[in-house]
Each structure stands twice: as C-alpha cells, then as structure tokens.
Design an enzyme around this catalytic site. Structure first.
Site, PDB file in Angstrom:
ATOM      1  CG  ASP A 485      40.738  68.175   2.610  1.00 16.44           C
ATOM      2  OD1 ASP A 485      39.708  67.984   1.953  1.00 16.44           O
ATOM      3  OD2 ASP A 485      40.780  68.144   3.852  1.00 16.44           O
TER       4      ASP A 485
HETATM    5  C1  GLC Z   1      44.817  71.713   4.887  1.00 16.82           C
HETATM    6  C2  GLC Z   1      45.642  70.500   5.235  1.00 16.82           C
HETATM    7  C3  GLC Z   1      44.863  69.230   5.044  1.00 16.82           C
HETATM    8  C4  GLC Z   1      43.552  69.340   5.733  1.00 16.82           C
HETATM    9  C5  GLC Z   1      42.808  70.628   5.391  1.00 16.82           C
HETATM   10  C6  GLC Z   1      41.594  70.727   6.261  1.00 16.82           C
HETATM   11  O1  GLC Z   1      44.458  71.703   3.547  1.00 16.82           O
HETATM   12  O2  GLC Z   1      46.823  70.401   4.489  1.00 16.82           O
HETATM   13  O3  GLC Z   1      45.599  68.132   5.562  1.00 16.82           O
HETATM   14  O4  GLC Z   1      42.757  68.268   5.376  1.00 16.82           O
HETATM   15  O5  GLC Z   1      43.623  71.743   5.591  1.00 16.82           O
HETATM   16  O6  GLC Z   1      40.893  71.901   6.147  1.00 16.82           O
HETATM   17  C1  GLC Z   2      43.208  65.919   6.760  1.00 21.25           C
HETATM   18  C2  GLC Z   2      41.699  65.976   6.702  1.00 21.25           C
HETATM   19  C3  GLC Z   2      41.116  64.856   5.899  1.00 21.25           C
HETATM   20  C4  GLC Z   2      41.812  64.725   4.584  1.00 21.25           C
HETATM   21  C5  GLC Z   2      43.317  64.607   4.761  1.00 21.25           C
HETATM   22  C6  GLC Z   2      44.053  64.568   3.448  1.00 21.25           C
HETATM   23  O1  GLC Z   2      43.616  64.883   7.613  1.00 21.25           O
HETATM   24  O2  GLC Z   2      41.128  65.963   7.987  1.00 21.25           O
HETATM   25  O3  GLC Z   2      39.741  65.075   5.694  1.00 21.25           O
HETATM   26  O4  GLC Z   2      41.305  63.602   3.938  1.00 21.25           O
HETATM   27  O5  GLC Z   2      43.781  65.710   5.492  1.00 21.25           O
HETATM   28  O6  GLC Z   2      44.063  65.795   2.802  1.00 21.25           O
END
Ligand code: GLC
Ligand code: GLC
Length: 814
Positions: A485
């Site tokens: 993400d």
């Molecule tokens: C933030 C976190 C990431 C997560 C995302 C969800 O970017 O670092 O881990 O997946 O929020 O909205």
């Molecule tokens: C968080 C989110 C997931 C994402 C991950 C890596 O765990 O829930 O959707 O893939 O972060 O950013």
C-alpha cells in the site's frame, strides 16, 4: 522471557502475570456479537459493526493503557481488588488468565478469596456471558461485596469520541431489579438497546458514571466501591454505565457462582414499547435471552456447545509431528487466527480502532485462503459479496463496508493488484469444494443488480484488467499501489495530511509493478484452470498465452542480475534494483515470482532466493527491503515516510515471509523454508516475549527490522494476512497437502531432520488420514504413495472419491 505457557491439551494460552509487555487479547464471538478481551479484562463489545453498533466504550489512547473493560471489583474488608488485576492494580496473591478458543478465564486470589471469571459469547446468541465464581479458601467466614462495572458506548463509536455537545445530553437508562438497560437514542430512531444483568438479588446499582466514580476519579478508585455502597443513580445524559452490587457471605471452603449477561436486543418497529406513553422499552426479548443463561448449568452447556463447535472446525486439519510447536500452531492457533480475520477483517483489534477501515478487497480475498477449508459456505458468500463490489472494467473498490456490503468511495479504486486476488480466492474455494456452480452465480458490478453477470465473467474482467493495463516494459501498471500500500509511484504528495492512498491520479501511464506481474503468472494459470473446468478451452489457451507474455516480460525487464526488480517508477526508473541508492532489493517480487514458478527452470529463482537470504534476512525474519529509505522520496510515497526499520520501510512485514518460504519449497529447499517459517512463528519466539512483546500465540503484521532501534519488536497483532498465508505455507507447502481441482496432492517439503508425521485432512467431506515416512531424511520428493492399500502410479494427486468417508494414504518421501 516468557509471560505464560501453552496448555496444549486444553488449547489455551495461560498468562501467568498481568504485567505482559502489551495487552494480550482474545476474541469472543463467532457470528454477529463480538468482544475483544485482554488479559486484564480490558476490551469492548459490539454487534456486527465495531463502529456503528458499539456496546461498550474503549479509549485507545488511554494512559495507563488498556483501561476500559468489563470489570468486577471485590471489596473484602478494606481491600479492593479485581480478579484480572486492572483497573485497581491491587497486587494479587496469584493471577492467571487462560485465553482459550472463543473464551477467556481469569483467576485471581487475594487474602484467601479466589475469584474466577469465565467469559464467552455463546453460539448464535447476541450476548456475552460471564460466570463469576467466588471461593472462600480461608478458615474464616467472609463477607464480601462485588461491584460489576461496564461503561456504555453511545452506539456510534466515532461520534462517541467527538460529538459531546449532543451526546452528553442523550444518555437514558432503565433498571428492573438487578437488570440494567441502556436505551440511549431508543426514543427516536433506534430499535435496539443493550442489557446487563446478574442472576442474583442485588444490594444496589449505579448507572451514572459520575456517581459511581466520583469527581476527578477513575475506574482505578471508584468512590462507590471505596464507600462500599451503590447509590442507585439513574444516568440522565452524561455517561451511562452499569454497576450491580452483590453482598456475599461465604463460609470457609464455600463457593458461590453468579452469571452476568451483557446483551444486545433488537425489537421490530411495532413492538418497540412496553408502554409508549411512559417510554418504557419492550423487554420481552431481553427476558428471553437472560432466561437462557439463568443458571450455571445453562452456562456450562453453552460453553460445551462452543467447544464442540471449535473442535469440529479445527478437526479439518490436524497434524501430529515430532515438533510440538508446529502441531500447536497448525492445529489450534493459526487456524483460530484465520477465523478471527474472517470475522474482523482489519476492523477491530488493539491496533485497528474499529472506526476506521472497512473490509479490504485484497485483504478479504487473501483471508479466504486461510479459512476456506473451515467454513466453505461462508467463504462462498464472502466471495460473492466481494465480487459484487467490483467495477465493470474489472478494477475494484479497495474497501467495502461490512454492514452495507457496498464499496467505499472515500478510498475508491486504483490498487491494481486487487482484481487478481479475486481469482486467488475463488480458485481456492473451487479447489477446496469442487463447487463450480459458484462460477455461474449472477453477481452485480458495483452492487448494481441490473449489471449482474456470472461470477466467471468477473474473473475474466479481473484478468483482462491486468492484461490491458500495461506500461512501457509490458509489465502491469501499478496504479495507486499494489500489495504494498505504501509504494505510491503516482502520488507525489508534498503536504501533510494528504492521504497516500487517495492523493494524485489513480494511475499513471508509466509506473509498473513486477510484483503484479508475478501474481498474474500465478493467478492467470489458476484462471485458465477454472476456464478448463467450465469447458472453455479457447479462453484457457488465450489466458495461458497472456501469462507467457508476462513471464517473458518479467525475465526481460523484471530481472536485475541477482534478483527481481520491484517496480518502475513514474519516470521509468527502476525501484528495487542494484542501480538504486536505497531500496535496492524488495522481498515481494522474489517471493511471488518464484512461488509462481518464474525463473525456476532458468535458475534465476535460486539466485533470487539466495539474494533474499544474503540481503534481507535477520534473526527475527526477512525484511521487506534493503537498504532502508533514510529520507522521504517524493516519487515513492508512503514507503519512505516511515523511519528506517518500521512497517513497509524495511520492517519485517510478516505477511510476505511465507511467500519466500513457499518459494523455497518450490525449489525444494525444506531446511530454508522451515527456517523462515520458524522466525516469525509465534510459538517459536515465545521465549523472547520481552523483545517481541505482542501475543506469543498469534501473528503480528510487522516486526521492527534491523535498522530500527527496537529490532525484533512486533506491532499490530491479530488482524493480518500473515495468518492466512502462513497457514497456506505450512499446511499446503511445508506439510504439503494441497487441494487441487481433482483431488488432494501430497508433496511435502520439510527440513531434513523433521522426521515422519501423520495428519488428518478433511477435503470435500472425506477424511484423509495421511502418514508420511521419510526414511532418508530428504527435504522434498515423494517415491511412493499408497492409497487404501493400492499404489498410486504416475501422479501425486489422490483422486477424489465422493462415496468414501475415510481414506488412508501412506506417503514415502525419497
Ligand atoms: C498505511 C499502512 C499500511 C496499510 C494502509 C491501510 O498505509 O502503512 O500498512 O496497508 O495504511 O490503509
Ligand atoms: C496492510 C494492509 C494490506 C497491505 C499491507 C502492505 O497490512 O492491510 O492490504 O497489503 O499493509 O502494505
């Protein structure tokens, strides 16, 4: 250092001190009513939706931490204590918390009095039951007082933290004997209330928090408890609570039980009132619920039902190996965590506030991989729910709301890995169940029934979305981000507060993801197999041709010499390459490309995984990237916003460790696959709990990487795709029992010293009793499979025969 131990026979983790490094929690509830409960009886309760229908209040940012729960104060002479230690924190003579599967039991002793509180949510009922047992272990008669305490949340947990000018004037209660009803907003648009009761005559009650606590006091030292007498206060506005006072006489050796029930009740619109003029709520349904738990015998029966439910669920995959840690994780805790992620997605934990995220499209699809063998029917429903939020062009809302099941337009779409996860989840379901009828289910796009098409067509659009959204290197466009993400290559955010998830264009014409390319190879083939099942050989061939093209593109522009490139940014510069100053190697494409089979025959897979070991490995797990980003990179986005070593910036992101472990099994290195498995596996790191800090019975999302001052420290336990992926890894690749469309395949990949093992796997209703012998201690390879006494020739797939109930399988590795 440990703070407890596993009681394997009872499937419990036993915490032996309340002073764990962080609250160690459990989840109660399997259907619609849920509680989070910590080892000191903190936590909260909600019905269906942790944001919209929150029953009890919890303050995430509180100090001291984890104050707010369902408490029992015991006043024995001048000493006031709690069986779970909080909130008075009176030192106990002994303390124990047993977190079991769907229940928790707290036992405290003080001055010869033992108090034990057993809490659980019965199957198919909207309440939490607590059986409080007091035993006088002293030689003298005791006269003690018990005060219960819960603080109500005024339903919408978000509003409850913000809208004080309104809500401080809304609280309304009713009391009937020892039963307390919370009916805030029932007078107008709500048709539901909450109830807290005890099955014994009470010596007083309070429903006003201010009366109970006293001015400028906290739950640690309520005035009412100090004085030893409730005031029978009726909350009116302000903050309503429920407290019941019990005065209890106990002869030496005597034990008494009390049953407390915290419930949620909904009334049909035309049955809202017992007396509408007087605004007296209709309590009929509450009475019926309370009657179901009137006695200890009722409670014990409900607990037995709950335990039977779980025993039956978990029986679907049970291994018996020489390694007790593998056994306890596979047989109990990993599967349990998968069920919790099914129920909660990423909404309510001690790190997810329950008011933020809905259900993630990719998260929910991946969670499916971990629970589809446990609850296939509910997995089927989940797949249709998820697919119904997809857009017509195959792209997807990144999140949807569990209550409405509609896509969440605040976040919108543009995460270009999302579509492929739908193929992953559906393929897992069909392989598990053989139920191809799901592919014909008419499924809406964007929840618009007029746009419904068979699910199979959704998968085609998923596939085509990737096949038709490629960049200059013929690799998939990344969009807002892929699985990571925080790799936001089209975002270019310069102002604080802008969301990395939604700022900037949803897709640029250039930034590409090698990770999505790897996914496409893996799930493109799974899509082709589903096409074949549907008899569409032409579409299967077309899909495979697209997969071939992608494979070639990865080898051409996705290979960096020693490992796979991660991505190309908006300027077509490489991300995750030796050419980069920071972030030279990322874990995701190494794991996913190899598990998809990319580069195996060319010898690149082995090279990539060796690079992972050399560059990303630590004693606590494999880091997501190296070297960490030391400054903010506008062109990379959120990944470089974290200090080095945390989260997506070079943390050990546990979710993708199993990808690398699976990749190692693909090339047959069982020793290394298992080494990776163990590094993040809770049971193996139990004895470093003072470093790891989160619960030693579940996975966390992240462990701080080598660059972080707190290397080895975990965060964000429970709600993580790590649960599903580690279960897939250990059950399907290491122990090697993989469901295919035509039968179970058995092909373990284990460390050379792992020894023989047995397992039972229920697949499409048939129990497979698999016994694996490894006389020469090989890491991979099967020399013989005997099915019900007959040798299987030319295949490692045991054909599925629906008329059998039990099948005996002997596997000889070699
Ligand atoms: C933030 C976190 C990431 C997560 C995302 C969800 O970017 O670092 O881990 O997946 O929020 O909205
Ligand atoms: C968080 C989110 C997931 C994402 C991950 C890596 O765990 O829930 O959707 O893939 O972060 O950013």
């Amino acid at each position: 250092m440990k703070f407890g131990y596993f009681d394997d026979a009872n499937k419990e983790y036993v915490i032996t001190t309340p002073k764990t490094p962080l609250p160690w929690i459990n989840y109660l509830g399997c259907n619609e009513f849920f509680s989070l409960i910590s080892n000191t009886q903190g936590g909260y309760t909600f019905y269906k939706d942790a944001k919209l229908l929150r029953l009890t209040r919890y303050r995430y940012n509180n100090v001291p931490t984890d104050m707010g729960g369902k408490y029992f104060y015991i006043k024995d002479g001048e000493t006031v204590w709690n069986p779970g230690w909080q909130p008075t924190q009176t030192e106990l003579d002994s303390y124990e918390c047993r977190h079991g599967i769907g229940y928790s039991r707290f036992t405290g002793k003080k001055n010869g009095l033992k108090a034990s509180a057993l809490a659980f949510v019965p199957m198919n009922d909207n309440c939490e039951v607590t059986q409080l047992t007091l035993t006088n272990e002293s030689n003298e008669a005791k006269s003690v007082k018990v005060f219960s305490y819960v603080e109500w949340c005024l339903w919408n947990a978000d509003d409850d933290m913000k809208n004080f000018q309104r809500l401080l004037s809304c609280g309304e209660m009713e009391v009937e004997g020892g039963t307390i009803y919370h009916k805030t907003e029932y007078r107008e648009r709500r048709n539901h209330y909450a109830v807290y009761s005890v099955n014994a005559p009470i010596a007083g009650f309070d429903t006003s928090r201010d009366e109970f606590l006293g001015a400028y006091r906290s739950a640690a030292n309520p005035e009412v408890v100090e004085k030893g007498q409730c005031t029978n206060s009726m909350a009116s506005g302000w903050s309503p609570i429920a407290c019941q006072q019990l005065n209890i006489e106990l002869a030496p050796g005597e034990s008494k039980d009390f049953v407390f029930v915290l419930g949620y009740v909904e009334n049909p619109q035309d049955e809202k009132w017992e007396d509408a003029a007087m605004q007296v709520i209709n309590k009929k349904r509450a009475h019926e619920m309370l009657a179901r738990y009137a006695t200890v015998a009722d409670v014990q029966k409900a607990l037995t039902n709950l335990k039977e439910y779980w025993a039956e669920l978990l029986s679907k995959y049970q291994v018996n190996s020489k390694d007790e840690k593998v056994n306890r994780m596979v047989n109990v805790w990993n599967q349990y965590q998968c069920m919790v992620t099914f129920n909660m997605s990423r909404s309510a934990s001690y790190y997810e506030s329950g008011i933020g995220r809905g259900m993630g499209f990719r998260d929910s699809c991946q969670d499916l991989l971990g629970f589809v063998h446990l609850i296939p029917d509910r997995a089927r429903e989940r797949i249709i729910d998820i697919a119904s939020t997809q857009f017509e062009d195959g792209s997807a809302y990144h999140q949807y709301q569990p209550l409405t099941k509609k896509g969440n337009s605040d976040i919108g779409s543009g995460f270009n890995d999302d579509p492929l996860w739908l193929i992953a989840g559906t393929s897992a379901y069909v392989r598990e169940t053989g139920d191809t009828s799901i592919l014909d289910v008419m499924t809406p796009f964007d929840n618009d029934a007029s746009k419904a098409t068979p699910l199979m067509n959704h998968l085609k659009r998923s596939f085509d979305y990737i096949a038709t959204h490629k960049g200059p290197h013929d690799l998939p466009l990344i969009g807002r981000a892929d699985w990571n993400d925080c790799l936001n290559l089209n975002c270019f955010s310069e102002h604080p507060g802008e969301s990395f998830q939604t700022f900037g264009p949803s897709e640029g014409p250039v930034a590409e993801s090698v990770f999505i390319a790897g996914m496409f190879v893996k799930y493109g083939e799974e899509y082709a197999q589903l096409c074949e099942l549907k008899g569409d050989a032409a579409e299967a061939a077309r899909a495979r041709a697209e997969v071939e093209k992608m494979y070639a593109a990865i080898l051409k522009d996705g290979w960096d010499g020693e490992w796979f490139v991660r991505a190309y940014d908006a300027f077509s510069h490489k991300v995750g390459s030796k050419e980069c100053e920071e972030g030279q190697i990322f874990i995701e494409p190494q794991g996913f490309c190899v598990l998809a089979g990319v580069g195996v025959k060319e010898g690149l897979a082995e090279k990539a995984l060796n690079s992972v070991k050399e560059k990303l490995d630590t004693k606590y797990g494999v880091m997501i990237l190296q070297p960490a980003y030391t400054k903010y990179h506008l062109e990379l986005g959120e990944v470089s916003s974290y200090p080095p070593g945390y989260k997506e910036n070079a943390g050990i992101f546990c979710h993708n460790n199993p990808w690398v472990s699976i990749a190692e099994t693909v090339i047959g290195r069982g020793d290394r696959a298992f080494e990776i498995y163990k590094k993040t596996c809770p049971a193996y790191i139990e004895d470093i709990s003072e470093i790891h800090r989160t619960e030693p019975y579940v996975y966390s999302q992240m462990v701080a990487g080598a660059d972080a001052p707190r290397h080895g420290e975990a965060k964000n336990s429970w709600l993580t795709g790590t649960a599903a992926w580690t279960f897939v890894n250990v059950s399907q690749y290491i122990l090697g029992v993989y469901p295919t469309h035509t039968g179970l395949q058995v092909n373990p990949c284990v460390p050379s010293g792992f020894g023989d093992f047995d397992l039972v796997r229920t697949y499409r209703g048939v129990n497979y009793h698999v016994s694996v012998k490894n006389p020469n201690g090989v890491q991979k390879g099967v020399s013989k499979i005997i099915v019900d006494g007959k040798e299987l020739v030319g295949t490692s797939i045991i054909p599925y025969e629906a008329d059998k109930k039990d099948v005996n399988v002997e596997v000889v590795m070699g």
